[in-house]
Write an enzyme that holds these catalytic residues in place. Structure first.
Site, PDB file in Angstrom:
ATOM      1  N   LYS A  59      34.911 -59.379 -53.350  1.00  0.00           N
ATOM      2  CA  LYS A  59      33.804 -59.298 -52.361  1.00  0.00           C
ATOM      3  C   LYS A  59      35.245 -58.303 -51.762  1.00  0.00           C
ATOM      4  O   LYS A  59      36.198 -58.894 -51.399  1.00  0.00           O
ATOM      5  CB  LYS A  59      33.270 -60.045 -51.663  1.00  0.00           C
TER       6      LYS A  59
ATOM      7  N   TYR B 139      45.597 -41.311 -24.908  1.00  0.00           N
ATOM      8  CA  TYR B 139      43.932 -41.178 -23.628  1.00  0.00           C
ATOM      9  C   TYR B 139      43.728 -42.126 -22.367  1.00  0.00           C
ATOM     10  O   TYR B 139      44.167 -43.498 -23.003  1.00  0.00           O
ATOM     11  CB  TYR B 139      42.989 -41.756 -24.738  1.00  0.00           C
TER      12      TYR B 139
HETATM   13  C1  LIG Z   1      34.003 -65.774 -48.868  1.00  0.00           C
HETATM   14  C2  LIG Z   1      33.749 -66.515 -49.690  1.00  0.00           C
HETATM   15  C3  LIG Z   1      34.134 -67.770 -50.542  1.00  0.00           C
HETATM   16  C4  LIG Z   1      35.726 -67.249 -50.015  1.00  0.00           C
HETATM   17  O1  LIG Z   1      36.248 -68.125 -48.907  1.00  0.00           O
HETATM   18  P1  LIG Z   1      38.050 -68.023 -48.944  1.00  0.00           P
HETATM   19  O2  LIG Z   1      38.551 -68.454 -47.593  1.00  0.00           O
HETATM   20  O3  LIG Z   1      38.384 -66.530 -48.639  1.00  0.00           O
HETATM   21  O4  LIG Z   1      38.840 -68.298 -49.868  1.00  0.00           O
HETATM   22  C5  LIG Z   1      34.040 -68.617 -51.376  1.00  0.00           C
HETATM   23  N1  LIG Z   1      32.604 -69.427 -51.126  1.00  0.00           N
HETATM   24  C6  LIG Z   1      31.436 -67.935 -50.784  1.00  0.00           C
HETATM   25  C7  LIG Z   1      30.276 -68.681 -50.329  1.00  0.00           C
HETATM   26  C8  LIG Z   1      32.003 -66.891 -49.658  1.00  0.00           C
HETATM   27  O5  LIG Z   1      30.789 -66.664 -49.052  1.00  0.00           O
END
Ligand SMILES: *Cc1c(COP(=O)(O)O)cnc(C)c1O
Length: 368
Positions: free
Chosen positions: A38, A264
């Site tokens: 993701k 700035y």
């Molecule tokens: C993002 C996510 C993961 C991955 O978690 P990590 O700590 O990056 O390994 C796993 N399961 C779900 C449901 C998530 O939303």
């Protein structure tokens, strides 16, 4: 490797392979591996990363939202893709792209059954998400009977997996909380399997769950941050290699006299003569304002150069008074030596936020 001549995010696929193999080495041989890609594979590049992991025979991918899954399909990924947080408005697209929804409440379940039946699908894979303590998404244990009776009443869908998500797997002070989540998931799974009459894939662990709770690996694990090189603790980080290095160059060097200001709103006013370097990276690239005013730093010729004044949209200025460097020299924002986790700490945040925030205008360069 060639020196950066503009702002780039360099991605080392050998490091990715190392992290994948390290995580796999922590699993039983028959435990499946789901790679979480993701958010552009945590800011790197979802399609390139997924293609590479597909070549290493990863079992599953997960994305948060439908459009992320569609991009993977468009780039030719054939491996099953779980959509963790689907929205009903995207169900047509989800089915057309063979994406598999995580179903977390009755509204989503009812609407997905309606979509699947209207398309005359049979046994379309869905994933049932249960809440065991994170209190974010998921059915509760008391929903099991009603969920299963809806599923048994249709031929359109089939439960491919049952999952939950740990809320504090990296925090060993919360061991009791996590063990309660594990126990609760085991109870839910047993009940679901009994009611369905078949055993779906069971999965619970994220990266820190994999590392800290081997007893909870079950049939599959889901790893994101570990693949990208972080183990969420000093001890575990040693086993991983950060895959992404953020690099840039010095655009211009200035001498700032006592009493002059930089940037700035005169965010820095000098009380002695200093030298600054202006770098072509700013908050629009993912270096937030919270890194400004001396908190964050970059590395130039192996020395720390703190950010001076406010972070601009497209630039930062850094203090190079004691660094031997010139315009055009390479600058490391983060990489294997000062990691994204260390830089994130200077602004009281975590590696996840820093790496997923590197914007799409930063060119991604792959080392194979
Ligand atoms: C993002 C996510 C993961 C991955 O978690 P990590 O700590 O990056 O390994 C796993 N399961 C779900 C449901 C998530 O939303």
């Amino acid at each position: 490797m060639p020196k950066a001549q503009e702002t780039i995010l360099e991605i080392d696929l050998n490091a990715l392979k190392h992290n994948y193999e390290y995580l796999k080495s922590q699993l039983q041989n028959n435990t499946k591996f789901l790679a979480v890609v993701k958010a552009f594979a945590y800011g790197s590049d979802a399609c390139e990363i997924a293609k590479f992991l597909e070549s290493l025979n990863v079992d599953y991918f997960a994305v948060a939202y439908n459009n992320e899954g569609v991009s993977l399909r468009e780039s030719g990924i054939d491996t099953p893709i779980l959509v963790l947080h689907p929205q009903t408005v995207n169900f047509n697209s989800l089915v057309e792209n063979c994406l598999e929804p995580s179903i977390y409440n009755h509204k989503i379940l009812d609407e997905f059954i309606e979509t699947a039946e209207s398309k005359q699908l049979t046994n379309y894979p869905i994933h049932l998400k249960f809440n065991t303590g994170l209190n974010r998404l998921g059915f509760s244990k008391t929903d099991i009977d009603s969920v299963v009776s809806k599923i048994k009443a249709t031929k359109a869908i089939k439960v491919k997996s049952v999952l939950s998500h740990l809320g504090a797997s990296e925090d060993l002070n919360e061991k009791t909380f996590t063990q309660n989540q594990i126990k609760s998931f085991e109870d839910i799974s047993t009940k679901i399997i009994g009611a369905l009459g078949y055993r779906p894939i069971l999965h619970l662990c994220n990266t820190s769950g994999i590392l800290n709770y081997p007893e909870a690996h079950l049939d599959m694990v889901r790893s994101g941050i570990g693949l990208y090189g972080f183990g969420n603790s000093e001890k575990q980080n040693k086993n991983f290699k950060p895959i992404a290095s953020l690099k840039t160059v010095i655009s211009q060097i200035h001498t700032i006299h006592k009493g002059e200001s930089v940037g700035y709103n005169r965010g820095y006013i000098s009380n002695s003569s200093i030298k600054t370097a202006t770098l072509p990276i700013g908050h629009a690239d993912g270096i937030g304002r919270q890194y400004g005013k001396g908190k964050g730093y970059v590395i130039i010729n192996n020395k720390k150069a703190p950010i001076v004044g406010n972070v601009c949209m497209d630039m930062i200025m850094v203090n190079i008074t004691n660094i031997d460097c010139k315009e055009g020299d390479e600058v490391i924002i983060f990489g294997p030596s000062t990691t994204a986790e260390q830089l994130a700490e200077t602004a009281n945040t975590i590696s996840y936020e820093l790496i997923t925030g590197i914007s799409q205008r930063v060119k991604r360069v792959f080392l194979k």
